[in-house]
Motif scaffolding. Structure first.
Motif, mmCIF file in Angstrom:
data_model
loop_
_atom_site.group_PDB
_atom_site.id
_atom_site.type_symbol
_atom_site.label_atom_id
_atom_site.label_comp_id
_atom_site.label_asym_id
_atom_site.label_seq_id
_atom_site.Cartn_x
_atom_site.Cartn_y
_atom_site.Cartn_z
ATOM 1 N N PRO A 23 -61.875 12.205 -34.409
ATOM 2 C CA PRO A 23 -60.837 11.177 -34.291
ATOM 3 C C PRO A 23 -59.475 11.856 -34.273
ATOM 4 N N THR A 24 -58.465 11.208 -33.742
ATOM 5 C CA THR A 24 -57.109 11.749 -33.754
ATOM 6 C C THR A 24 -56.135 10.667 -34.207
ATOM 7 N N ILE A 25 -54.883 11.045 -34.312
ATOM 8 C CA ILE A 25 -53.854 10.082 -34.673
ATOM 9 C C ILE A 25 -52.894 9.842 -33.495
ATOM 10 N N TYR A 26 -53.259 10.293 -32.287
ATOM 11 C CA TYR A 26 -52.414 10.124 -31.110
ATOM 12 C C TYR A 26 -52.619 8.735 -30.520
ATOM 13 N N THR A 27 -51.537 8.008 -30.327
ATOM 14 C CA THR A 27 -51.625 6.657 -29.770
ATOM 15 C C THR A 27 -50.812 6.494 -28.488
ATOM 16 N N ASP A 28 -49.826 7.351 -28.284
ATOM 17 C CA ASP A 28 -48.929 7.224 -27.134
ATOM 18 C C ASP A 28 -49.340 8.209 -26.033
ATOM 19 N N LYS A 29 -49.733 7.686 -24.875
ATOM 20 C CA LYS A 29 -50.231 8.520 -23.784
ATOM 21 C C LYS A 29 -49.182 9.497 -23.285
ATOM 22 N N GLU A 30 -47.957 9.018 -23.079
ATOM 23 C CA GLU A 30 -46.910 9.877 -22.532
ATOM 24 C C GLU A 30 -46.551 11.003 -23.496
ATOM 25 N N LEU A 31 -46.448 10.679 -24.791
ATOM 26 C CA LEU A 31 -46.108 11.711 -25.769
ATOM 27 C C LEU A 31 -47.250 12.708 -25.939
ATOM 28 N N LEU A 32 -48.479 12.222 -25.842
ATOM 29 C CA LEU A 32 -49.627 13.128 -25.934
ATOM 30 C C LEU A 32 -49.639 14.089 -24.751
ATOM 31 N N GLU A 33 -49.422 13.563 -23.555
ATOM 32 C CA GLU A 33 -49.395 14.422 -22.374
ATOM 33 C C GLU A 33 -48.250 15.431 -22.470
ATOM 34 N N LYS B 280 -54.988 18.523 -15.752
ATOM 35 C CA LYS B 280 -54.880 17.177 -16.284
ATOM 36 C C LYS B 280 -55.414 16.171 -15.269
ATOM 37 N N LEU B 281 -56.071 15.125 -15.758
ATOM 38 C CA LEU B 281 -56.413 14.013 -14.899
ATOM 39 C C LEU B 281 -56.724 12.799 -15.763
ATOM 40 N N TYR B 282 -56.511 11.622 -15.195
ATOM 41 C CA TYR B 282 -56.766 10.380 -15.913
ATOM 42 C C TYR B 282 -57.928 9.647 -15.265
ATOM 43 N N ARG B 283 -58.689 8.940 -16.081
ATOM 44 C CA ARG B 283 -59.707 8.048 -15.558
ATOM 45 C C ARG B 283 -59.555 6.717 -16.281
ATOM 46 N N LYS B 284 -59.498 5.637 -15.524
ATOM 47 C CA LYS B 284 -59.336 4.295 -16.084
ATOM 48 C C LYS B 284 -58.069 4.181 -16.933
ATOM 49 N N ASN B 285 -57.091 5.008 -16.656
ATOM 50 C CA ASN B 285 -55.759 4.932 -17.272
ATOM 51 C C ASN B 285 -55.719 5.305 -18.755
ATOM 52 N N ARG B 286 -56.839 5.392 -19.417
ATOM 53 C CA ARG B 286 -56.811 5.680 -20.847
ATOM 54 C C ARG B 286 -57.677 6.886 -21.218
ATOM 55 N N THR B 287 -57.929 7.754 -20.262
ATOM 56 C CA THR B 287 -58.666 8.991 -20.534
ATOM 57 C C THR B 287 -57.877 10.167 -19.995
ATOM 58 N N LEU B 288 -57.696 11.169 -20.823
ATOM 59 C CA LEU B 288 -56.962 12.374 -20.439
ATOM 60 C C LEU B 288 -57.863 13.578 -20.658
ATOM 61 N N PRO C 230 -54.938 0.000 -25.652
ATOM 62 C CA PRO C 230 -53.577 0.438 -25.980
ATOM 63 C C PRO C 230 -53.273 0.289 -27.461
ATOM 64 N N GLY C 231 -52.596 1.304 -28.014
ATOM 65 C CA GLY C 231 -52.196 1.266 -29.415
ATOM 66 C C GLY C 231 -53.224 1.804 -30.380
ATOM 67 N N VAL C 232 -54.454 1.992 -29.902
ATOM 68 C CA VAL C 232 -55.524 2.523 -30.746
ATOM 69 C C VAL C 232 -55.545 4.046 -30.607
ATOM 70 N N PRO C 233 -55.745 4.788 -31.694
ATOM 71 C CA PRO C 233 -55.766 6.262 -31.604
ATOM 72 C C PRO C 233 -56.843 6.764 -30.637
ATOM 73 N N TYR C 234 -56.507 7.830 -29.924
ATOM 74 C CA TYR C 234 -57.459 8.465 -29.024
ATOM 75 C C TYR C 234 -58.582 9.123 -29.816
ATOM 76 N N GLY D 71 -46.621 19.389 -32.786
ATOM 77 C CA GLY D 71 -45.863 19.090 -31.576
ATOM 78 C C GLY D 71 -45.732 17.601 -31.333
ATOM 79 N N TYR D 72 -46.817 16.854 -31.570
ATOM 80 C CA TYR D 72 -46.792 15.407 -31.366
ATOM 81 C C TYR D 72 -45.866 14.734 -32.371
ATOM 82 N N ARG D 73 -45.912 15.201 -33.619
ATOM 83 C CA ARG D 73 -45.033 14.641 -34.647
ATOM 84 C C ARG D 73 -43.568 14.842 -34.252
ATOM 85 N N SER D 74 -43.235 16.052 -33.768
ATOM 86 C CA SER D 74 -41.857 16.323 -33.354
ATOM 87 C C SER D 74 -41.453 15.443 -32.180
ATOM 88 N N ALA D 75 -42.405 15.250 -31.240
ATOM 89 C CA ALA D 75 -42.110 14.429 -30.068
ATOM 90 C C ALA D 75 -41.855 12.978 -30.466
#
Length: 241
Positions: free
Chosen positions: A128-138, A149-157, A173-177, A200-204
């Motif tokens: 499990p992770t604590i990442y919820t924002d796609k743009e910040l994760l990328e 990098k590639l996406y499938r169904k908009n919510r897979t990286l 959306p809004g659920v941790p990856y 890095g994610y925390r700083s972002a």
């Protein structure tokens, strides 16, 4: 007035995210235990140090380095001292270590010699992770050198990072990856990569929050008189009203 942007507690660590029980089960599933016939703690320390290796106390355990990259813990289990390795550790180095240790001690130490053929070099798992924002994760992944990098169904990286293929899946959306990983490195390399990504994610997130607050203040025509970074890395903005 002052507005305090506290550091969002994102990098809680896998133990906190997974829960104590599941975390311990995950660690146990990746641990290879080797029983020894050391008579007692003193016998272990004299033998290991006599062979030119360290034995640093870690609570009730001892930590020994085979080289700069490979280390393990000695732990007493059911009355016997055992060496605990990751299943992905280099078996050739482990066998050489015990061969040298037994040569130095002039006696057999392991009850059973490890068999390299039983160890599967490929590492894979799900976390499990604590990442919820796609743009910040990328953004964070790109910062740390992710490739393909590639996406499938908009919510897979999917990407490659530090020798691992990482697949982040978000159910809604809004659920941790959730992270699935595969690779051929030591399992500890996953921990290291996740720690870097957490930081890095925390700083972002903090920077994104900071910029949004400043933008809203500007829209309301409020002037920031002072900015102060606190010891815990939170930011205090003093705004003139």
């Amino acid at each position: 007035m002052s507005i305090c942007l506290l550091v969002i507690p994102i990098a809680l660590g896998m133990r906190a995210v997974m829960g104590e029980k599941k975390f311990n089960e995950w660690v146990e599933s990746n641990t290879m235990r080797m029983a020894t016939n050391f008579k007692d703690e003193q016998d272990l320390l004299q033998t290991v140090k006599g062979a030119g290796h360290d034995a640093e106390p870690w609570g009730e355990m001892y930590k020994t380095h085979i080289d700069k990259e490979l280390w393990f813990f000695w732990e007493k289990h059911e009355g016997k001292w055992q060496a605990n390795f990751s299943k992905s550790d280099d078996m050739n180095k482990i066998k050489t270590f015990f061969r040298d240790l037994q040569r130095s001690a002039n006696r057999q130490i392991l009850y059973v010699e490890p068999q390299a053929t039983k160890i599967e070099p490929k590492i894979e798992g799900t976390l499990p992770t604590i990442y919820t924002d796609k743009e910040l994760l990328e953004e964070t992944l790109l910062k740390y050198g992710a490739q393909k990098k590639l996406y499938r169904k908009n919510r897979t990286l999917i990407c490659e990072l530090e020798g691992f293929t990482l697949e982040f899946r978000q159910k809604e959306p809004g659920v941790p990856y959730e992270l699935s990983f595969t690779g051929y490195k030591d399992t500890r390399a996953v921990y290291d990569a996740m720690r870097q990504l957490d930081e890095g994610y925390r700083s972002a997130v903090q920077e994104h929050t900071y910029m949004n607050v400043k933008k809203k203040l500007e829209e309301k025509k409020l002037t920031v008189e002072n900015e102060e970074i606190m010891e815990d890395n939170s930011i205090v903005l003093t705004v003139a009203i």
